[in-house]
Design a protein around this motif. Structure first.
Motif, mmCIF file in Angstrom:
data_model
loop_
_atom_site.group_PDB
_atom_site.id
_atom_site.type_symbol
_atom_site.label_atom_id
_atom_site.label_comp_id
_atom_site.label_asym_id
_atom_site.label_seq_id
_atom_site.Cartn_x
_atom_site.Cartn_y
_atom_site.Cartn_z
ATOM 1 N N THR A 313 9.487 4.176 7.978
ATOM 2 C CA THR A 313 8.671 2.978 8.372
ATOM 3 C C THR A 313 7.602 3.705 9.245
ATOM 4 O O THR A 313 7.959 4.717 9.982
ATOM 5 N N LEU A 314 6.199 3.289 9.321
ATOM 6 C CA LEU A 314 5.232 3.668 10.227
ATOM 7 C C LEU A 314 4.627 2.390 10.768
ATOM 8 O O LEU A 314 4.305 1.392 10.133
ATOM 9 N N TRP A 316 1.058 1.611 13.215
ATOM 10 C CA TRP A 316 -0.090 2.396 13.486
ATOM 11 C C TRP A 316 -0.902 1.442 14.210
ATOM 12 O O TRP A 316 -1.424 0.426 14.258
ATOM 13 N N ALA A 339 -1.021 8.018 4.474
ATOM 14 C CA ALA A 339 -0.043 6.838 4.783
ATOM 15 C C ALA A 339 0.110 6.176 3.358
ATOM 16 O O ALA A 339 0.741 5.352 3.134
ATOM 17 N N THR A 343 2.758 4.778 0.995
ATOM 18 C CA THR A 343 3.176 3.454 0.868
ATOM 19 C C THR A 343 3.041 2.973 -0.445
ATOM 20 O O THR A 343 4.018 2.033 -1.121
ATOM 21 N N SER A 350 4.470 0.462 5.700
ATOM 22 C CA SER A 350 3.425 0.652 6.747
ATOM 23 C C SER A 350 2.891 -0.336 7.413
ATOM 24 O O SER A 350 2.190 -1.296 6.737
ATOM 25 N N PHE A 370 -1.794 -0.349 2.683
ATOM 26 C CA PHE A 370 -0.822 -0.529 3.863
ATOM 27 C C PHE A 370 0.063 -1.867 3.470
ATOM 28 O O PHE A 370 -0.354 -2.768 2.875
#
Length: 397
Positions: A313-314, A316, A339, A343, A350, A370
Motif C-alpha cells: 500500500t502507498l 502519497w 508507483a 499499481t 496507491s 493510481f
C-alpha cells in the motif's frame, strides 16, 4: 472503519433529496475552465434519479463570508452543470426561503435543482441550527457527496445530516473506501510519501503516519530540515532550522515504532531557482555552501523504488522536489511512474491526494494508473492527520 450509510441503504422514492456537492470549480470571465469536479457528481445525481429521488444540489462557491456576492453566484456554474448532466437544471436564487421553496415545489421525477451558494448566509459556516432547519424543510432525505468539504462542520455538511435520513453519495463512498484501504485496514507493508516545503505545516501528519506506516519517505523542502537535524550541511536550501529538534523527535519516535524513515542519499543542487538552471547531482553530504537542494537524486529514486516494490500500500502527499520546473521534477516523475507501474501490475494499492500532489502526478503522466486520486485537499490532509471529519461522522450509521 465506522459504518456509514450510502444511497443503497436509503428510501429515496418520491423524495426531494438535498445533495451536498463540490462545485467549487475554477471560473474565468463567468465560464468554468475545468469541469472535473462537476463531472464527478454525475453518478450520484443519476443514481438518486434511478431510485425515484429528485436531486436538489447544495454547494458553496468561493468565500463570500455570509454576504451575497454576484461574482460568487452558482448561476455561472449552470451551463457546465447542464452539459455534464445532459439535462436542464432549475436554479433557485437563494438556498432557503421563498425562492428555494418555489423552485423545489416545481420539480418532478427526473428533474434536477440547484440552489444558490450556501455561503451567502452566515448561518452556513456557523452551522446555525435555524439555518440548517430551513435547508432541511426543503427535502425528505440528505446525501453528502462532498468529501472535500467534510472537514468543515457547516450547516450543509454536518447540521443537515442530523435532521434528515442521511447517506453518502458515490464520490464520498469511493473516497471513504479508498482511504480505509490506505490507512484504516491497509494491506501491509504501507509506505507514505510526504513532500512539501515545511515540516511545521505537516507536523500532525508526520506524527500520525509514523504510528501507522512501515516506511515514511520525506521529500521536498521538508527533507532538508530533516537533513539539518542529522547534521548535514544544506547550503542555501529552504530549511526550517528551528524545527531540527522536532525532526529529531520524529525520527526517534519512528525508530522506536519500527517505521523506517527515508531521506535523500543523493541530491540535485543549483545556484538559482529557475527552469533549466545549471545543476549537478552530488552525494547528500556534499552540498556546496552557495548552492540549494532542489530535488532528490537518482540513487534516492532507485532506493525508494526498491522499497516500494516490497510494499502493498502507498499513500502519497506532496512532491519530492521543486516539481514545477525542469529538471527538478525528475525524482517526483520517476517515483510516480514506478508507483503507477506497480499499481498497474496489481502489486500495489496507491492512494494520493492534495493539490500539489495531483498536479505532480498528472505532470508525470502517472495519475491515471493510481488506485485512487483524492481531489479533496484539506479534508484529505486532515484524514491523514488522523482527525475526525465532521461531515463523515454525521453519516455514520
Amino acid at each position: 472503519m465506522a459504518q456509514f450509510k450510502t444511497i443503497d441503504d436509503m428510501d429515496l422514492d418520491g423524495k426531494v433529496v438535498l445533495t451536498r456537492v463540490d462545485l467549487n470549480v475554477p471560473v474565468e470571465d463567468g465560464r468554468v475552465t475545468d469541469a472535473t469536479r462537476i463531472e464527478k457528481i454525475v453518478p450520484t445525481v443519476k443514481d438518486i434519479q434511478a431510485r425515484g429521488g429528485i436531486p436538489v444540489l447544495l454547494a458553496h462557491f468561493d468565500r463570500p463570508k455570509g454576504k451575497r456576492v454576484d461574482s460568487m453566484s452558482l448561476r455561472q456554474i449552470l451551463p457546465a452543470l447542464e452539459t455534464a448532466l445532459g439535462q436542464e437544471v432549475a436554479f433557485a436564487e437563494d438556498c432557503i426561503g421563498g425562492p428555494a421553496k418555489r423552485v423545489v415545489a416545481g420539480l418532478q421525477a427526473g428533474d434536477v435543482g440547484l440552489l444558490e451558494n450556501t455561503r451567502f448566509h452566515e448561518g452556513e459556516e456557523r452551522n446555525d441550527p435555524t439555518f440548517a432547519a430551513s435547508l432541511a424543510a426543503l427535502g425528505g432525505a440528505y446525501v453528502n457527496d462532498a468529501f472535500s468539504a467534510a472537514h468543515r462542520a457547516h450547516a450543509s455538511t454536518e447540521g443537515l445530516a442530523r435532521l434528515l435520513d442521511a447517506g453518502a453519495g458515490r464520490l464520498m463512498e469511493a473516497e471513504l473506501k479508498a482511504l480505509d484501504a490506505a490507512l484504516g485496514n491497509a494491506q501491509r507493508p504501507v509506505m507514505a510519501v510526504v513532500g512539501g516545503a515545511k515540516v511545521s505545516s505537516k507536523l500532525d501528519l508526520l506524527m500520525n503516519l509514523i504510528e501507522k506506516v512501515d516506511h515514511l519517505v520525506i521529500g521536498g523542502g521538508m527533507a532538508n530540515t530533516f537533513l539539518v537535524a542529522r547534521g548535514v550541511e544544506v547550503g542555501t536550501s529552504l530549511a526550517e532550522r528551528d524545527m531540527a529538534d522536532t525532526a529529531r523527535a520524529i525520527m526517534q519516535k519512528a525508530d522506536q515504532g519500527g517505521c523506517t524513515i527515508h531521506l535523500p542519499v543523493d541530491i540535485v543542487v543549483a545556484r538559482e531557482f529557475r527552469a533549466g538552471a545549471d545543476s549537478e547531482v552530488l552525494g547528500v553530504d556534499d552540498c556546496p555552501p552557495d548552492a540549494m537542494i532542489l530535488d532528490a537524486g537518482p540513487q534516492t529514486v532507485e532506493a525508494l523504488t526498491a522499497a516500494m516494490q516490497g510494499c502493498r500500500t502507498l499513500i502519497w502527499n506532496g512532491p519530492l522536489g521543486a516539481f514545477e520546473i525542469e529538471p527538478f521534477d525528475r525524482a517526483t516523475n520517476e517515483a510516480a511512474r514506478a508507483a503507477a507501474e506497480l499499481t498497474r501490475a496489481g502489486s500495489l494499492i496507491s492512494v494520493a491526494g492534495g493539490g500539489d500532489t495531483v498536479a505532480a502526478l498528472n505532470k508525470a503522466g502517472a495519475a491515471a494508473d493510481f488506485t485512487f486520486i483524492s481531489t479533496a485537499g484539506g479534508a484529505f490532509l486532515e484524514w491523514m492527520e488522523g482527525k475526525e471529519l465532521p461531515g463523515v461522522a454525521a453519516l455514520q450509521a
